[in-house]
Write a protein that holds these residues in place. Sequence first.
Motif, mmCIF file in Angstrom:
data_model
loop_
_atom_site.group_PDB
_atom_site.id
_atom_site.type_symbol
_atom_site.label_atom_id
_atom_site.label_comp_id
_atom_site.label_asym_id
_atom_site.label_seq_id
_atom_site.Cartn_x
_atom_site.Cartn_y
_atom_site.Cartn_z
ATOM 1 N N LYS A 1 10.718 33.091 10.580
ATOM 2 C CA LYS A 1 9.435 32.500 10.184
ATOM 3 C C LYS A 1 8.595 32.090 11.382
ATOM 4 O O LYS A 1 7.360 32.094 11.325
ATOM 5 N N GLN B 1 2.410 28.107 3.248
ATOM 6 C CA GLN B 1 1.404 28.192 4.310
ATOM 7 C C GLN B 1 -0.001 27.938 3.776
ATOM 8 O O GLN B 1 -0.958 27.819 4.544
ATOM 9 N N THR C 1 7.450 31.022 1.238
ATOM 10 C CA THR C 1 6.955 30.661 2.576
ATOM 11 C C THR C 1 5.454 30.882 2.687
ATOM 12 O O THR C 1 4.717 30.036 3.232
ATOM 13 N N HIS D 1 -1.395 30.027 1.434
ATOM 14 C CA HIS D 1 -1.996 31.300 1.037
ATOM 15 C C HIS D 1 -1.559 31.650 -0.380
ATOM 16 O O HIS D 1 -0.484 31.280 -0.818
ATOM 17 N N ASN E 1 -4.818 37.440 11.548
ATOM 18 C CA ASN E 1 -4.381 36.775 10.313
ATOM 19 C C ASN E 1 -3.106 37.364 9.712
ATOM 20 O O ASN E 1 -2.482 36.745 8.853
ATOM 21 N N PHE F 1 5.841 34.297 12.477
ATOM 22 C CA PHE F 1 4.595 34.357 11.706
ATOM 23 C C PHE F 1 3.468 33.624 12.429
ATOM 24 O O PHE F 1 2.338 34.103 12.465
ATOM 25 N N ASN F 2 3.793 32.434 12.977
ATOM 26 C CA ASN F 2 2.790 31.665 13.726
ATOM 27 C C ASN F 2 1.497 31.537 12.922
ATOM 28 O O ASN F 2 0.402 31.815 13.407
ATOM 29 N N ASN F 3 1.664 31.126 11.649
ATOM 30 C CA ASN F 3 0.552 30.952 10.712
ATOM 31 C C ASN F 3 -0.101 32.255 10.269
ATOM 32 O O ASN F 3 -1.148 32.237 9.622
ATOM 33 N N LYS F 4 0.491 33.384 10.646
ATOM 34 C CA LYS F 4 0.001 34.664 10.146
ATOM 35 C C LYS F 4 0.639 34.965 8.785
ATOM 36 O O LYS F 4 1.737 34.497 8.485
ATOM 37 N N ILE F 5 -0.045 35.770 7.995
ATOM 38 C CA ILE F 5 0.493 36.189 6.702
ATOM 39 C C ILE F 5 1.252 37.498 6.906
ATOM 40 O O ILE F 5 0.688 38.467 7.426
#
Length: 273
Positions: free
Chosen positions: A21, A270, A266, A272, A209, A24-28
């Motif tokens: 996870k 976030q 997950t 999303h 993103n 991901f670094n806040n990416k989807i």
Amino acid sequence: MIQKREAHELPSALKQFNELKAHFNNKIPAVFLDYDGCLTPIVQRPEMAILSDEMREALHKLASVTKVAVVSGRDRQNVAELVKLDNLYYAGSHGFDITGPGAMASEPGGAKAALPALDKADLVLQEKLKEIAGSLVERKRYAIAVHFRNVADDQVEQVRKVVDEVLSSMPELKIGHGKKIYELKPNMDWHKGKAVLWLMEELGLNNANYLPLYIGDDITDEDAFAALQEQGIGILVGEHDDKTAATYRLESVDDVLIFLNSLTDTIKAQGHG
């Protein structure tokens, strides 16, 4: 330089889920998956690979929060009929035939030029292999799969000999390898990896993103693992006969189901979906 390791050297995508996870670094994560051996177990005959209700529900939920594509060596129409979800993208014939929501329909890679050779090769293979018990010639739109899973060990070499004879007379085609199959496909520079990159571009996912994540079990999935090694995550299901460019591993189709549900949770966490 593509880095490859033995399958058993890969960390578990489930046991190391928190580590995964962090990528991901806040990416989807945009998710790409093979069908056979990934969403369904490997079976004796292709038509027996039926998607479970639990896996279909997991895919449906995941596709409600991010982009999801099934990338298969099967015909695109065949895999779409097996999955039965209209909120997914389908890349059939190793990415030569792609459809999806919003009336997406494209045949990148230029495979139409190889259709006459495939038609001819299909007839020759059907004739030359009909006497080898257990062999199965499966014609797809842009490929021919010669299955030898049910062929006696002492006759597998004869199957390969017939395949080589056909290929030697048809430069328009090349061989591909899978689990107990030889595949004749267009001799063009196109594969699952290029199909995934094409989809990333076409769907506008090549930005800060999104992070591409590919799950597959076969040697044909290695092209996708390699294509995403520096910019995404590759997850190998089980193992195959070669080293892998994947980053993580899942042991089985059951683990894929658990992983997809965890991924959905997950992404929702976030903010999303």
